[in-house]
Design a protein around this motif. Structure first.
Motif, mmCIF file in Angstrom:
data_model
loop_
_atom_site.group_PDB
_atom_site.id
_atom_site.type_symbol
_atom_site.label_atom_id
_atom_site.label_comp_id
_atom_site.label_asym_id
_atom_site.label_seq_id
_atom_site.Cartn_x
_atom_site.Cartn_y
_atom_site.Cartn_z
ATOM 1 N N TRP A 78 79.602 37.780 4.543
ATOM 2 C CA TRP A 78 80.799 37.511 4.930
ATOM 3 C C TRP A 78 81.604 36.107 4.751
ATOM 4 O O TRP A 78 82.725 36.104 4.354
ATOM 5 C CB TRP A 78 80.797 37.624 6.471
ATOM 6 N N ILE A 79 80.862 34.971 4.887
ATOM 7 C CA ILE A 79 81.100 33.774 4.540
ATOM 8 C C ILE A 79 81.696 33.815 3.124
ATOM 9 O O ILE A 79 82.767 33.376 2.619
ATOM 10 C CB ILE A 79 80.298 32.565 4.994
ATOM 11 N N PHE A 80 80.848 34.278 2.163
ATOM 12 C CA PHE A 80 81.328 34.490 0.524
ATOM 13 C C PHE A 80 82.505 35.091 0.529
ATOM 14 O O PHE A 80 83.623 34.616 -0.282
ATOM 15 C CB PHE A 80 80.140 34.873 -0.008
ATOM 16 N N GLU A 81 82.460 36.107 1.122
ATOM 17 C CA GLU A 81 83.883 37.059 1.017
ATOM 18 C C GLU A 81 85.085 36.624 1.455
ATOM 19 O O GLU A 81 86.355 36.650 0.953
ATOM 20 C CB GLU A 81 83.582 38.543 1.383
ATOM 21 N N THR A 82 84.822 36.006 2.639
ATOM 22 C CA THR A 82 86.101 35.757 3.565
ATOM 23 C C THR A 82 86.240 34.013 3.344
ATOM 24 O O THR A 82 87.697 33.887 3.536
ATOM 25 C CB THR A 82 85.630 35.757 4.997
ATOM 26 N N VAL A 83 85.418 33.155 3.174
ATOM 27 C CA VAL A 83 85.864 31.671 2.701
ATOM 28 C C VAL A 83 85.903 31.372 1.411
ATOM 29 O O VAL A 83 86.449 30.597 0.900
ATOM 30 C CB VAL A 83 84.804 31.036 3.918
ATOM 31 N N LEU A 84 84.285 31.433 0.801
ATOM 32 C CA LEU A 84 84.156 31.031 -0.385
ATOM 33 C C LEU A 84 85.204 31.425 -1.338
ATOM 34 O O LEU A 84 85.788 30.687 -2.197
ATOM 35 C CB LEU A 84 82.901 31.009 -0.870
ATOM 36 N N ILE A 85 85.503 32.941 -1.554
ATOM 37 C CA ILE A 85 86.217 33.395 -2.651
ATOM 38 C C ILE A 85 87.741 32.901 -2.490
ATOM 39 O O ILE A 85 88.105 32.545 -3.339
ATOM 40 C CB ILE A 85 85.916 34.959 -2.663
#
Length: 392
Positions: A78-85
């Protein structure tokens, strides 16, 4: 003691009776059984702790994966898809824009609007004009002069004088060259070198090869083949046969028995581990789970219901009523403050004059000639306007 194995019976065996292992061979006798049983007992004693530790590790790994790793993986995804990307996309867009603004667009503009026009109109166009208008006619004139003043007379002199003279000189030089450098060497090679080499070297070498070296090589080859066959027979007799016998009658049965013992021991250890696990589960339920369940059902649930019915709900209703009364009091206070402010404003400034509606004449929108103008009445068609000049 009877060493022969009794014939197998076809009668059905009861559950739990001794059964032959999967890799059991009918040719094994009681001696193999006598060796197999202690080996399996020892292997079971060794494998049971390993299997129990393995089962504990499997249970811990599954619990860790279910409780920690799976939620952690979902959170990271979720962090990768919502924040990092999105952050990476924004940073990439900003970096691209900055890079283009600093290193791409200035050079493109410099090349497009400075270098190309300067080179085109300052260098290429003048050079092309000079080449077309000056150099090309000058080159054509020089080529015509060279062709008609130099090359044409030279070709005439070559065809008329130099060509016949050259043919004669070439024929004389060719005959002299052959006489001095070709015919003597051909005669030397044909009548001296070839006979000497043929009868002085090749014929003796061929005779020695056929009459001496060939029989000697055949004898050496036969001797080597005989030695090889003897060495192979020695290796097979002294090394291969004992190794094959050792593998076939010692290592293979021992390995087969060890593999079967490990398989049986692993299954037995699995049953023992499951039995121990069920025992621990029963003990934990009776020592912890059952008292905790009884305490929850017999004590916590009635106490919770009593607290909910006797304390929480009355307190919630009282809080709701108090909130409503507080909101009503606050609304009344706000209305009182508004009225007091309105009265003070009226006392200081006075009552503002209220606008009165203007009633228009039916069927007439407006009259430009009258002294008193009326407003347009909605829904009524406008009358034709009458100017002051027409009214007289």
């Amino acid at each position: 003691m009877d060493l022969e194995k009794p014939p197998p019976t076809t009668a059905p065996r009861r559950h739990g009776a001794h059964q032959a292992p999967k890799d059991y061979e009918p040719g094994d006798g009681c001696l193999a059984q006598f060796v197999r049983i202690p080996v399996r007992v020892v292997v079971v004693l060794v494998v049971v702790p390993v299997r129990m530790v393995w089962d504990v590790l499997v249970i811990c790994g599954r619990a860790l994966e279910r409780v920690l790793l799976r939620p952690l993986g979902r959170a990271l995804a979720w962090i990768f898809e919502t924040v990092l990307i999105p952050v990476a996309r924004a940073v990439g867009w900003v970096a691209t824009a900055v890079f283009k603004a600093l290193f791409y667009w200035p050079w493109v503009a410099l090349w497009r609007y400075v270098v190309v026009p300067v080179v085109t109109y300052g260098l290429v166009v003048p050079v092309v004009w000079v080449y077309r208008q000056l150099l090309t006619p000058l080159g054509h004139g020089i080529a015509w002069l060279v062709e008609h003043l130099l090359l044409a007379p030279a070709r005439w002199i070559g065809r008329t004088l130099l060509t016949p003279l050259g043919h004669g000189i070439a024929a004389v030089l060719t005959w002299l060259g052959k006489a001095l450098f070709y015919w003597p060497w051909v005669a030397l090679w044909r009548y001296v070198v070839v006979p000497v080499v043929t009868y002085g070297l090749v014929v003796p070498v061929v005779w020695v090869y056929r009459q001496l070296l060939t029989p000697l090589g055949h004898g050496i080859a036969w001797l080597l083949r005989a030695l090889g066959r003897g060495f192979a027979w020695l290796v097979r007799t002294l090394l291969v046969v004992p190794v094959v016998w050792l593998y076939r009658y010692v290592l293979a049965p021992v390995g087969r028995e060890l593999a079967a013992a490990l398989a049986v021991a692993w299954r037995i250890a699995g049953h023992i581990s499951r039995a121990v696990g069920r025992g621990l589960k029963w003990l934990a339920w009776n020592l912890v789970g059952r008292p905790a369940s009884w305490f929850y059902r017999g004590v916590c649930t009635p106490v919770g219901h009593f607290v909910r019915d006797a304390v929480w709900r009355p307190a919630a209703r009282a809080a709701v009523q108090a909130g409503r009364a507080t909101r009503a009091a606050l609304a009344s206070a706000r209305e009182t403050v508004r009225q007091a402010r309105r009265d003070a404003w009226r006392a200081l400034i006075g009552t503002p004059r209220e606008p009165r509606p203007v009633v228009g004449t039916a069927g007439q929108a407006r009259n430009l000639g009258g002294r008193q103008q009326t407003q347009t009445v909605p829904g009524v068609a406008a009358e034709p306007e009458i100017s002051l000049h027409k009214q007289g």
